[in-house]
Scaffold this motif. Structure first.
Motif, PDB file in Angstrom:
ATOM      1  N   SER A 281       0.855  -1.192   0.000  1.00 37.62           N
ATOM      2  CA  SER A 281       0.000   0.000   0.000  1.00 37.62           C
ATOM      3  C   SER A 281       0.888   1.238   0.000  1.00 37.62           C
ATOM      4  O   SER A 281       1.861   1.312   0.762  1.00 37.62           O
ATOM      5  N   VAL A 282       0.569   2.181  -0.862  1.00 35.88           N
ATOM      6  CA  VAL A 282       1.338   3.414  -0.991  1.00 35.88           C
ATOM      7  C   VAL A 282       0.396   4.592  -0.834  1.00 35.88           C
ATOM      8  O   VAL A 282      -0.670   4.633  -1.452  1.00 35.88           O
ATOM      9  N   ARG A 283       0.780   5.547  -0.019  1.00 34.06           N
ATOM     10  CA  ARG A 283      -0.089   6.713   0.201  1.00 34.06           C
ATOM     11  C   ARG A 283       0.087   7.697  -0.947  1.00 34.06           C
ATOM     12  O   ARG A 283       1.131   8.333  -1.108  1.00 34.06           O
ATOM     13  N   ILE A 284      -0.953   7.787  -1.777  1.00 32.81           N
ATOM     14  CA  ILE A 284      -0.988   8.728  -2.904  1.00 32.81           C
ATOM     15  C   ILE A 284      -2.339   9.437  -2.820  1.00 32.81           C
ATOM     16  O   ILE A 284      -3.328   8.987  -3.403  1.00 32.81           O
ATOM     17  N   PRO A 285      -2.417  10.519  -2.045  1.00 33.18           N
ATOM     18  CA  PRO A 285      -3.715  11.145  -1.770  1.00 33.18           C
ATOM     19  C   PRO A 285      -4.389  11.704  -3.018  1.00 33.18           C
ATOM     20  O   PRO A 285      -3.729  12.152  -3.963  1.00 33.18           O
ATOM     21  N   LEU A 286      -5.693  11.660  -2.998  1.00 34.94           N
ATOM     22  CA  LEU A 286      -6.482  12.341  -4.009  1.00 34.94           C
ATOM     23  C   LEU A 286      -6.383  13.847  -3.804  1.00 34.94           C
ATOM     24  O   LEU A 286      -6.176  14.316  -2.679  1.00 34.94           O
ATOM     25  N   PRO A 287      -6.552  14.630  -4.855  1.00 37.13           N
ATOM     26  CA  PRO A 287      -6.547  16.091  -4.683  1.00 37.13           C
ATOM     27  C   PRO A 287      -7.751  16.547  -3.867  1.00 37.13           C
ATOM     28  O   PRO A 287      -8.790  15.879  -3.838  1.00 37.13           O
ATOM     29  N   ALA A 288      -7.615  17.682  -3.229  1.00 33.97           N
ATOM     30  CA  ALA A 288      -8.696  18.206  -2.391  1.00 33.97           C
ATOM     31  C   ALA A 288      -9.970  18.426  -3.189  1.00 33.97           C
ATOM     32  O   ALA A 288     -11.079  18.323  -2.653  1.00 33.97           O
ATOM     33  N   SER A 289      -9.839  18.696  -4.486  1.00 34.55           N
ATOM     34  CA  SER A 289     -11.005  18.985  -5.319  1.00 34.55           C
ATOM     35  C   SER A 289     -11.953  17.798  -5.438  1.00 34.55           C
ATOM     36  O   SER A 289     -13.126  17.959  -5.783  1.00 34.55           O
ATOM     37  N   VAL A 290     -11.474  16.586  -5.148  1.00 39.42           N
ATOM     38  CA  VAL A 290     -12.319  15.402  -5.222  1.00 39.42           C
ATOM     39  C   VAL A 290     -13.380  15.417  -4.126  1.00 39.42           C
ATOM     40  O   VAL A 290     -14.465  14.876  -4.287  1.00 39.42           O
ATOM     41  N   GLY A 291     -13.069  16.067  -3.014  1.00 41.68           N
ATOM     42  CA  GLY A 291     -14.030  16.156  -1.923  1.00 41.68           C
ATOM     43  C   GLY A 291     -13.749  15.169  -0.811  1.00 41.68           C
ATOM     44  O   GLY A 291     -12.752  14.446  -0.821  1.00 41.68           O
ATOM     45  N   SER A 292     -14.641  15.133   0.144  1.00 42.78           N
ATOM     46  CA  SER A 292     -14.470  14.301   1.328  1.00 42.78           C
ATOM     47  C   SER A 292     -14.532  12.820   0.969  1.00 42.78           C
ATOM     48  O   SER A 292     -15.376  12.394   0.187  1.00 42.78           O
ATOM     49  N   ARG A 293     -13.632  12.041   1.551  1.00 40.37           N
ATOM     50  CA  ARG A 293     -13.611  10.599   1.342  1.00 40.37           C
ATOM     51  C   ARG A 293     -12.948   9.941   2.553  1.00 40.37           C
ATOM     52  O   ARG A 293     -12.246  10.595   3.323  1.00 40.37           O
ATOM     53  N   PRO A 294     -13.138   8.636   2.733  1.00 41.30           N
ATOM     54  CA  PRO A 294     -12.496   7.934   3.847  1.00 41.30           C
ATOM     55  C   PRO A 294     -10.980   8.018   3.741  1.00 41.30           C
ATOM     56  O   PRO A 294     -10.420   8.061   2.643  1.00 41.30           O
ATOM     57  N   ALA A 295     -10.316   8.019   4.878  1.00 43.73           N
ATOM     58  CA  ALA A 295      -8.859   8.152   4.899  1.00 43.73           C
ATOM     59  C   ALA A 295      -8.180   7.047   4.100  1.00 43.73           C
ATOM     60  O   ALA A 295      -7.163   7.283   3.434  1.00 43.73           O
ATOM     61  N   GLN A 296      -8.746   5.818   4.142  1.00 41.69           N
ATOM     62  CA  GLN A 296      -8.097   4.718   3.441  1.00 41.69           C
ATOM     63  C   GLN A 296      -8.129   4.883   1.926  1.00 41.69           C
ATOM     64  O   GLN A 296      -7.401   4.201   1.206  1.00 41.69           O
ATOM     65  N   CYS A 297      -8.955   5.805   1.441  1.00 37.53           N
ATOM     66  CA  CYS A 297      -9.057   6.004  -0.005  1.00 37.53           C
ATOM     67  C   CYS A 297      -7.954   6.911  -0.551  1.00 37.53           C
ATOM     68  O   CYS A 297      -7.909   7.192  -1.743  1.00 37.53           O
ATOM     69  N   ASP A 298      -7.083   7.374   0.335  1.00 40.53           N
ATOM     70  CA  ASP A 298      -5.893   8.103  -0.097  1.00 40.53           C
ATOM     71  C   ASP A 298      -4.696   7.167  -0.253  1.00 40.53           C
ATOM     72  O   ASP A 298      -3.554   7.619  -0.359  1.00 40.53           O
ATOM     73  N   TRP A 299      -4.977   5.864  -0.261  1.00 33.48           N
ATOM     74  CA  TRP A 299      -3.934   4.860  -0.461  1.00 33.48           C
ATOM     75  C   TRP A 299      -4.237   4.035  -1.707  1.00 33.48           C
ATOM     76  O   TRP A 299      -5.392   3.768  -2.019  1.00 33.48           O
ATOM     77  N   LEU A 300      -3.195   3.653  -2.408  1.00 35.77           N
ATOM     78  CA  LEU A 300      -3.309   2.710  -3.522  1.00 35.77           C
ATOM     79  C   LEU A 300      -2.621   1.413  -3.122  1.00 35.77           C
ATOM     80  O   LEU A 300      -1.548   1.443  -2.511  1.00 35.77           O
ATOM     81  N   SER A 301      -3.247   0.295  -3.464  1.00 37.36           N
ATOM     82  CA  SER A 301      -2.717  -0.998  -3.050  1.00 37.36           C
ATOM     83  C   SER A 301      -2.608  -1.954  -4.232  1.00 37.36           C
ATOM     84  O   SER A 301      -3.317  -1.825  -5.228  1.00 37.36           O
ATOM     85  N   TYR A 302      -1.718  -2.915  -4.082  1.00 40.54           N
ATOM     86  CA  TYR A 302      -1.624  -3.990  -5.073  1.00 40.54           C
ATOM     87  C   TYR A 302      -1.070  -5.234  -4.399  1.00 40.54           C
ATOM     88  O   TYR A 302      -0.467  -5.176  -3.313  1.00 40.54           O
ATOM     89  N   LEU A 303      -1.326  -6.387  -5.010  1.00 38.10           N
ATOM     90  CA  LEU A 303      -0.750  -7.643  -4.565  1.00 38.10           C
ATOM     91  C   LEU A 303       0.501  -7.897  -5.381  1.00 38.10           C
ATOM     92  O   LEU A 303       0.472  -7.903  -6.613  1.00 38.10           O
TER      93      LEU A 303
END
Length: 585
Positions: A64-86
């Motif tokens: 999992s790597v923290r790559i936050p969405l831009p503020a313009s996307v709006g409110s979202r859960p904290a975990q959605c600022d992470w990208l993950s892969y197997l």
């Protein structure tokens, strides 16, 4: 080791089996917004994943790597600022990805998550290692997968999972908040084509900072819709200056691979002759057909007039997708036990209508609900087969070839389409449909893919005498399918698939999207390999111009779930050929 990283709602603690495999590996890396550096929280985690897969010599981790969405996307859960892969790699190979011989990066198909790639990833890494090459396979999880609550599945107990999702019982202090509605995920209105391909680019750049190394070692591809996303990625300009090409998508890849799809920038190959995605891969009405342009569609998504994720009232929605995982869990833990799942899951309109759609012998049975699936005695494996086997499941894009019902009388299943009618392979599949016919009778078991045609096979036949299936038509081990559905820390399914991702593809020629895709040469800039399931969604319009490897007997999901050894005694062909493609200089 505990971490400050948001979990996918508790899914992965059990799967990690930290006591057996060690604590999570934490690696600090620069955050997209610097927040992690300021707070001291890790910007990257890599955690070992325990697996019961029979394929040995492969190490799996969840990254999992923290790559936050831009503020313009709006409110979202904290975990959605992470990208993950197997991440799958050869256990005998280098631990650093940059030192691998090649890295295959895979985009999932529609309504699909990273866990769906488990079998093809393991098989391919293993096949390459046997030839002396150490490759990696990265199964990407799109950002919207952050919305799923997999706490119940992570218990490893189907009864506890049902209690968690339907009876208000807590797991590790957590209570299920319910399946999300469109108005709870407003930020998904901003998650479309641009966000998806940029997420892939940002993740690659974060994990492999050297662009020249990416160009040399990364193979980009995907399954189903993932092939189209790979095509879009290849043509995308990521720095806004089309004159500079180091940032272009095709210069992040050394080659392309397509799994029952094609590397393209539109849906034409997936659509076939029907002309619309609804008319082929998905049931009518799944994707809003508004006839609107980009600006109007975006306004509709932002206002909530249009649904922000794909869902039908029955069959295809977050609840039924979650039930697949519960069914997979039961079939993994106790495949031969008589199923209690159907009796413990509360009945509601969604579940009742879905079960009728999946398990009705004819229209009269569907309308009356008699007999229902609850009137039959089925093993856990047979229940999973009901919902996903190509001789039972009515929709082609969820079909796999995992065997057939056994243990009692089997007859033609003539709903929602009669076996006497030739339907669209892209929508209904190619195989005769079968169903148990003795309610309140014998215990119906499941004859696995490798036991079809065995000496004890009764060879169940259609009314016209045609066998429902043969060994040549069976490809996937139902136990491995069950494991992929329920054992992975990242889901097999994508329960909240963003509507905008598909509507953007409908409008890919509009300037708001096409303007980001100037590198049309990218589609042919790298070598490619295309695999087509011989009985899958492309069966009636095989793209001969792609010089495809056609796999007889395979269904749409089989290209990613196929067993490592097939019924002819040979190694699975995608793993063999894909690993050979990756070994090319």
């Amino acid at each position: 080791m505990s971490t400050a990283v948001p979990r996918r709602h508790g899914r992965w603690p059990r799967a990690l089996a930290a006591g057996a495999l060690g604590a999570a590996v934490l690696t600090a890396a620069p955050s997209a917004d610097g927040a992690s550096a300021r707070t001291g929280a890790p910007a990257r985690t890599e955690s070992p994943v325990a697996s019961t897969s029979p394929v040995t010599g492969v190490t799996e981790t969840k990254v999992s790597v923290r790559i936050p969405l831009p503020a313009s996307v709006g409110s979202r859960p904290a975990q959605c600022d992470w990208l993950s892969y197997l991440r799958y790699r050869s256990s005998g190979g280098p631990s650093k990805s940059a030192e691998a011989d090649r890295i295959l990066v895979a985009q999932p198909g529609i309504l699909e998550g990273a866990g769906a790639f488990d079998s093809v990833a393991r098989n391919t890494v293993k096949a390459a290692a046997e030839k002396g090459q150490h490759i990696e396979f990265w199964a990407l999880d799109r950002r919207s997968n952050c919305l799923e609550d997999n706490t119940g599945i992570a218990t490893g107990d189907a009864t506890k999972a049902v209690d968690y999702y339907y009876r208000g019982k807590r797991v590790d202090g957590r209570k299920f908040d319910g399946f999300l509605k469109s108005d709870q995920v407003r930020w998904l209105a901003e998650v479309g084509l641009e966000r998806t391909v940029r997420d892939q680019y940002d993740l690659l750049a974060a994990e492999l900072p050297d662009q020249k190394l990416r160009k040399e070692k990364v193979m980009c591809g995907g399954h189903s819709l993932g092939g189209v996303l790979t095509g879009v990625f290849a043509t995308w300009d990521f720095d806004g200056n089309k004159a500079t090409k180091a940032d272009a998508g095709f210069n992040q890849c050394a080659g392309y691979f397509a799994l029952d799809t094609t590397i393209a920038t539109n849906l034409d190959d997936l659509n076939g002759s029907s002309g619309t995605l609804n008319g082929s891969v998905l049931p009518e009405g799944t994707v809003p057909d508004t006839g609107l342009g980009f600006t109007a569609l975006q306004a509709g998504l932002r206002s909530g007039v249009l649904p922000r994720f794909l869902a039908l009232p029955v069959v295809l929605n977050p609840e039924t997708m979650n039930l697949l995982a519960i069914g997979g869990l039961a079939a993994r833990v106790a495949p031969g036990a008589e199923s209690e799942l159907l009796g413990t899951v509360p009945s509601n309109v969604n579940i009742e209508t879905t079960s009728r759609t999946m398990f009705s012998k004819n229209a009269a049975t569907f309308l009356t609900g008699k007999p229902s699936i609850r009137d039959f005695r089925l093993t856990n494996a047979a229940v999973l087969g009901t919902f996903m086997d190509d001789n039972s499941a009515p929709l082609s894009f969820i079909q796999s070839s995992v065997g057939l019902f056994d243990g009692g009388r089997i007859v033609d299943k003539n709903f929602p389409l009669s076996n006497d009618v030739q339907g669209s392979p892209a929508l209904f599949g190619t195989e005769l449909k079968a169903i148990p016919d003795e309610p309140d009778g014998p215990l119906y078991t499941w004859r696995n893919y490798d036991r079809v045609g065995a000496a004890d096979d009764p060879v169940h036949r259609s009314a016209d005498g045609t066998p429902f299936t043969t060994a040549a038509k069976e490809v996937t081990d139902i136990g491995e399918l069950a494991r992929s559905l329920s054992e992975q820390p990242l889901d097999f399914t994508e329960d909240y698939f963003p509507t905008k991702l598909v509507t953007d593809l409908y409008l890919v020629d509009e300037p708001q999207i096409a303007g980001h895709m100037p590198h049309t040469e990218g589609l042919k800039a790298n070598p490619s390999v295309t695999f087509v399931a011989g009985d899958g969604i492309l069966a009636d319009h095989i793209p001969e111009d792609k010089n495809p490897v056609v796999l007889p007997g395979y269904q749409h999901l089989d290209v990613i779930t196929a067993a490592p050894v097939q019924n002819d005694g040979k190694r699975e062909q995608i793993a063999t050929r894909l690993s050979a493609f990756a070994r090319q200089p």
